[in-house]
Design a protein around this motif. Sequence first.
Motif, PDB file in Angstrom:
ATOM      1  N   HIS A 139       0.876  -1.176   0.000  1.00 47.12           N
ATOM      2  CA  HIS A 139       0.000   0.000   0.000  1.00 47.12           C
ATOM      3  C   HIS A 139       0.910   1.222   0.000  1.00 47.12           C
ATOM      4  O   HIS A 139       1.694   1.422   0.930  1.00 47.12           O
ATOM      5  CB  HIS A 139      -0.915   0.008   1.223  1.00 47.12           C
ATOM      6  N   ASN A 140       0.856   1.992  -1.068  1.00 49.01           N
ATOM      7  CA  ASN A 140       1.736   3.151  -1.268  1.00 49.01           C
ATOM      8  C   ASN A 140       3.199   2.714  -1.444  1.00 49.01           C
ATOM      9  O   ASN A 140       4.093   3.165  -0.712  1.00 49.01           O
ATOM     10  CB  ASN A 140       1.628   4.142  -0.112  1.00 49.01           C
ATOM     11  N   GLU A 141       3.445   1.830  -2.410  1.00 50.99           N
ATOM     12  CA  GLU A 141       4.804   1.386  -2.684  1.00 50.99           C
ATOM     13  C   GLU A 141       5.690   2.579  -3.023  1.00 50.99           C
ATOM     14  O   GLU A 141       5.282   3.490  -3.728  1.00 50.99           O
ATOM     15  CB  GLU A 141       4.805   0.390  -3.847  1.00 50.99           C
ATOM     16  N   LYS A 142       6.923   2.541  -2.513  1.00 49.68           N
ATOM     17  CA  LYS A 142       7.880   3.632  -2.711  1.00 49.68           C
ATOM     18  C   LYS A 142       7.262   4.969  -2.315  1.00 49.68           C
ATOM     19  O   LYS A 142       7.336   5.953  -3.049  1.00 49.68           O
ATOM     20  CB  LYS A 142       8.379   3.683  -4.152  1.00 49.68           C
ATOM     21  N   LYS A 507       6.572  14.165   4.456  1.00 51.54           N
ATOM     22  CA  LYS A 507       5.170  14.308   4.049  1.00 51.54           C
ATOM     23  C   LYS A 507       4.915  15.659   3.397  1.00 51.54           C
ATOM     24  O   LYS A 507       4.235  15.764   2.369  1.00 51.54           O
ATOM     25  CB  LYS A 507       4.249  14.133   5.259  1.00 51.54           C
ATOM     26  N   THR A 508       5.456  16.704   4.002  1.00 51.93           N
ATOM     27  CA  THR A 508       5.190  18.061   3.512  1.00 51.93           C
ATOM     28  C   THR A 508       6.000  18.389   2.266  1.00 51.93           C
ATOM     29  O   THR A 508       5.472  18.915   1.282  1.00 51.93           O
ATOM     30  CB  THR A 508       5.505  19.082   4.625  1.00 51.93           C
ATOM     31  N   GLU A 509       7.297  18.078   2.300  1.00 53.24           N
ATOM     32  CA  GLU A 509       8.206  18.498   1.237  1.00 53.24           C
ATOM     33  C   GLU A 509       8.114  17.609   0.001  1.00 53.24           C
ATOM     34  O   GLU A 509       8.221  18.093  -1.132  1.00 53.24           O
ATOM     35  CB  GLU A 509       9.647  18.494   1.771  1.00 53.24           C
ATOM     36  N   TYR A 510       7.901  16.298   0.208  1.00 51.05           N
ATOM     37  CA  TYR A 510       7.939  15.361  -0.920  1.00 51.05           C
ATOM     38  C   TYR A 510       6.645  14.572  -1.091  1.00 51.05           C
ATOM     39  O   TYR A 510       6.588  13.670  -1.926  1.00 51.05           O
ATOM     40  CB  TYR A 510       9.096  14.375  -0.739  1.00 51.05           C
ATOM     41  N   ALA A 511       5.615  14.895  -0.323  1.00 55.44           N
ATOM     42  CA  ALA A 511       4.317  14.215  -0.391  1.00 55.44           C
ATOM     43  C   ALA A 511       4.477  12.708  -0.175  1.00 55.44           C
ATOM     44  O   ALA A 511       3.756  11.895  -0.761  1.00 55.44           O
ATOM     45  CB  ALA A 511       3.624  14.489  -1.734  1.00 55.44           C
ATOM     46  N   ALA A 512       5.423  12.330   0.679  1.00 55.35           N
ATOM     47  CA  ALA A 512       5.634  10.917   0.987  1.00 55.35           C
ATOM     48  C   ALA A 512       4.477  10.394   1.837  1.00 55.35           C
ATOM     49  O   ALA A 512       4.022  11.060   2.767  1.00 55.35           O
ATOM     50  CB  ALA A 512       6.954  10.724   1.719  1.00 55.35           C
ATOM     51  N   LYS A 513       4.015   9.197   1.512  1.00 58.21           N
ATOM     52  CA  LYS A 513       2.896   8.591   2.213  1.00 58.21           C
ATOM     53  C   LYS A 513       3.377   7.437   3.098  1.00 58.21           C
ATOM     54  O   LYS A 513       4.431   6.854   2.853  1.00 58.21           O
ATOM     55  CB  LYS A 513       1.864   8.078   1.211  1.00 58.21           C
ATOM     56  N   GLU A 514       2.575   7.115   4.106  1.00 55.39           N
ATOM     57  CA  GLU A 514       2.867   5.933   4.905  1.00 55.39           C
ATOM     58  C   GLU A 514       2.769   4.687   4.030  1.00 55.39           C
ATOM     59  O   GLU A 514       1.937   4.605   3.124  1.00 55.39           O
ATOM     60  CB  GLU A 514       1.896   5.831   6.083  1.00 55.39           C
ATOM     61  N   VAL A 515       3.614   3.722   4.318  1.00 52.02           N
ATOM     62  CA  VAL A 515       3.703   2.511   3.504  1.00 52.02           C
ATOM     63  C   VAL A 515       3.337   1.305   4.353  1.00 52.02           C
ATOM     64  O   VAL A 515       3.787   1.165   5.496  1.00 52.02           O
ATOM     65  CB  VAL A 515       5.129   2.329   2.934  1.00 52.02           C
TER      66      VAL A 515
END
Length: 526
Positions: A139-142, A507-515
């Motif tokens: 779920h949310n790979e990479k 999360k803020t700078e690169y829109a990274a999601k929990e995996v």
Amino acid sequence: MMARLLSYFFLHVFIIAYGEWLFIDRYFFINSANAKDVKLANADQSLFLEEKLSINSSSGPRLHFCCKEDKQDELTKKGANSFISSYKSLRYQEDYRYLRNSPRNTDFWNPIKYISLNNQEDWYLSIGGEMRQRYEFYHNEKYGKEPADPNGNSNIWLQRYMLHGDLHLGANIRVFAQFMSTFEDWRKGGPRPDIDENAFDLHQGFMDLTAKLGSSNSVTLRFGRQEIEYGSGRLISGREVPNNRRSFDAIKLLFILGDWSIDGFVGKPVRNLTGVFDDDRNPNKSLWGAYAIRVWPLLPDGHVDLYYLGYDDRHAIFAQGRGHEVRHTVGARIWGNPFPWKYNFEFVGQFGQFGSNDIRAWAAASDTHYNFSQLPLNPQIGMRADITSGDGKSSTLGTYNPLFPTGAYFNLADLGGPPNFIHIHPSLNLSLTEKLKASFDWGFFWRQNVNDAIYSIATVPIFSPISTVGQKHYSGSSPSFVLTWEPISHITVVASYVHFFPSDFLKTEYAAKEVDYFTTWVTYKF
């Protein structure tokens, strides 16, 4: 298509053969000669996760100084004076000469593990193989950057089939050949290059020529396609966890000189291409070096590894840019298993050229564990603490390069690699039963230098700094759970869950999601 059909055919042959063995001749199941061998994720093993998931021998005497705490490694084979054998990650390390004078009915596969060619012990053929079926869910790979369904989910099915033959023509001549066939299905973006799929090819094919140097010393010339693995797999590994293992077209000299085991080698990594018999050596990358091991009596159960590794990459990629990289690595590893303790410390320095700029990089790694053998479930607590250099603002490249590392550096989700990071990783291993092991760990990650990227395990930038203002060191944390079951010596079942909590900055700078990541696989080896 034909290769895929053949793989399915061999899968059913394996299932039928095993079913016949298990249900028709119960004697083999109960009395397997290696039934008590622990070959995967020992609760008392504590290095990289990929080491936990590789086949180890915990029975019988050690044959020689080894590069891994509980694994006879690349250098061990040269000093083999005992014939105790079991399945190993590097299959060419297995030695079945003990079967020459042993009953053959204690294991279904024993008749092909030692096929005598004449009345001499060192003239024989050994045949072996492997089948692995693996399922992965992301779920949310990479961090949500990979192709997925509308809910961010992806399902992947991976298959690996391997078959090898090990021919010994006396004590001085040996030929080893291994074929590999791997397939990937369901991945939204298709198979990843070099990692997921290789329809059918020669994975290893080498010859050994050995000469004695006196009564106890020897030298072996090994040339051809071969897997190479040293130390804890931090810099050179056979890459067990990914679908495609790694090999090199290389020439090696393996010396046993008194208390020292010394290897010298030069070669190029093999590219795993998707067709049939189309693998070739990578024209852009080269590896050469020397690796030496000996006992170090100054420390309890002490051993020391000393090494030099040279690396050439004509198309290297870092956050600083692209260019021709020539890197030299020198390092030392100090390790031992004075029960109930285990320790493993490694120190690395790197220098060279990246384009017209200099390289100055470094790394320090530690892995310490304590086993409470008198308590229920035989708990083992551990702590890993690592730091590797990142690149600053100067023209000198400061990013550490792990070269050809293990394929599961932190956990099985494979979300990042070791360049430019600070890493603290407590763990707890439990023996739920003799055949069922559990491992819990939680890794915490920081960037060593905020002006450098977060890198993948292949040293490719994942998140490069957008600006030099407002950058944060903390990257996130990742809890992981691994369950390993070995009902018999041939079969290993693994299940693992991993979660990654990205930092607020990511999360803020690169829109990274929990995996979320889950994987399970079944491996059958013979």
